[in-house]
Design an enzyme around this catalytic site. Structure first.
Site, PDB file in Angstrom:
ATOM      1  N   LYS A   1       0.954  -1.300   0.017  1.00 20.80           N
ATOM      2  CA  LYS A   1       0.071   0.008  -0.174  1.00 20.80           C
ATOM      3  C   LYS A   1       0.982   1.288  -0.003  1.00 20.80           C
ATOM      4  O   LYS A   1       0.892   2.094  -0.836  1.00 20.80           O
ATOM      5  CB  LYS A   1      -0.780  -0.112   1.437  1.00 20.80           C
ATOM      6  CG  LYS A   1      -1.795   1.169   1.427  1.00 20.80           C
ATOM      7  CD  LYS A   1      -2.574   1.257   2.633  1.00 20.80           C
ATOM      8  CE  LYS A   1      -1.923   1.826   3.850  1.00 20.80           C
ATOM      9  NZ  LYS A   1      -2.694   1.890   4.904  1.00 20.80           N
TER      10      LYS A   1
ATOM     11  N   ASP B   1      -6.213   1.116   0.230  1.00 23.25           N
ATOM     12  CA  ASP B   1      -6.224   1.503   1.649  1.00 23.25           C
ATOM     13  C   ASP B   1      -7.636   1.136   2.116  1.00 23.25           C
ATOM     14  O   ASP B   1      -8.361   0.425   1.521  1.00 23.25           O
ATOM     15  CB  ASP B   1      -6.196   2.954   1.712  1.00 23.25           C
ATOM     16  CG  ASP B   1      -7.351   3.742   1.338  1.00 23.25           C
ATOM     17  OD1 ASP B   1      -8.325   3.225   0.935  1.00 23.25           O
ATOM     18  OD2 ASP B   1      -7.340   5.066   1.815  1.00 23.25           O
TER      19      ASP B   1
END
Ligand code: SF4
Length: 211
Positions: A121, A139
């Site tokens: 991420k 996310d």
């Protein structure tokens, strides 16, 4: 899960609705974004931006963070929560950059995820937002909205990323990520999505509680 053509249509519609979606963390280079991304865990971007406004004036290089006293840095990032782990993570990642990458934030997925505590991420965020490369950032908002809209049935972020890569054009990965985040913050909110005023409603299979 949506069929591939339906999924692509939903992606097109989302990108059409949010053509200018942008990161909401403040930063002026890859190091600042990396530090902000670490601080953003379990914290709002607004709060992170308040903290980094001062932090970035004081710490300008990975070496500055690596040399920082743990307690001093903890105090400076305290209001973002989980401050002990975050201060430690920032110092360790910056030590890795200083020692293994000559003080420059590396620009590949492999090198970024090779840094202590950096997952896909954060790496995708740095690649997409700081280096202008395609980065699909999964996310909490992207995860939730992807599930509700039927773009994935996975719960593991890495697997979600792969499902999304299959239906989002590569050069739109970063824009798509920010469009999903904006949509997740404004309309497809965590508690009760605002389906009645959602531009994706016609294409979205979600049938849970909403308003
Ligand atoms: S229709 Fe509802 S669940 Fe689907 S994307 Fe819109 S707000 Fe989210």
């Amino acid at each position: 899960m949506l069929a591939k053509e339906e999924a692509k249509e939903l992606v097109r519609k989302l990108l059409q609705e949010y053509p200018d979606a942008k990161p909401t963390l403040d930063y002026s280079n890859a190091l600042e974004l990396l530090v902000a991304a670490i601080l953003a865990a379990q914290c709002t971007d607004e709060r992170v931006n308040q903290v980094t406004k001062e932090l970035f004036k004081k710490y300008r290089s990975p070496g500055d963070y690596a040399k920082a006293q743990q307690l001093a840095l903890e105090k400076e990032v305290k209001s973002t929560g989980f401050f002990r782990q975050k201060a430690k993570a920032i110092r360790e990642v910056c030590r890795g950059i200083a020692e293994e990458h000559g003080g420059e934030v590396p620009g590949t997925m492999e090198e970024l995820t090779g840094l202590p505590g950096v997952g896909r991420k954060t790496a995708n965020m740095v690649l997409g937002d700081a280096f202008g490369m395609p980065g699909l950032i999964v996310d909490t908002h992207v995860k939730r909205v992807s599930g509700r809209t039927g773009l994935t049935e996975e719960s593991n972020p890495d697997k979600i990323e792969m499902d999304l890569q299959a239906v989002v054009p590569r050069k739109k990965w970063t824009l798509f990520s920010h469009a999903m985040m904006e949509h997740g913050r404004a309309i497809c909110v965590a508690r009760k999505p605002h389906c009645s005023r959602c531009p994706l409603r016609e294409l979205c299979p979600y049938d849970g509680p909403s308003d």
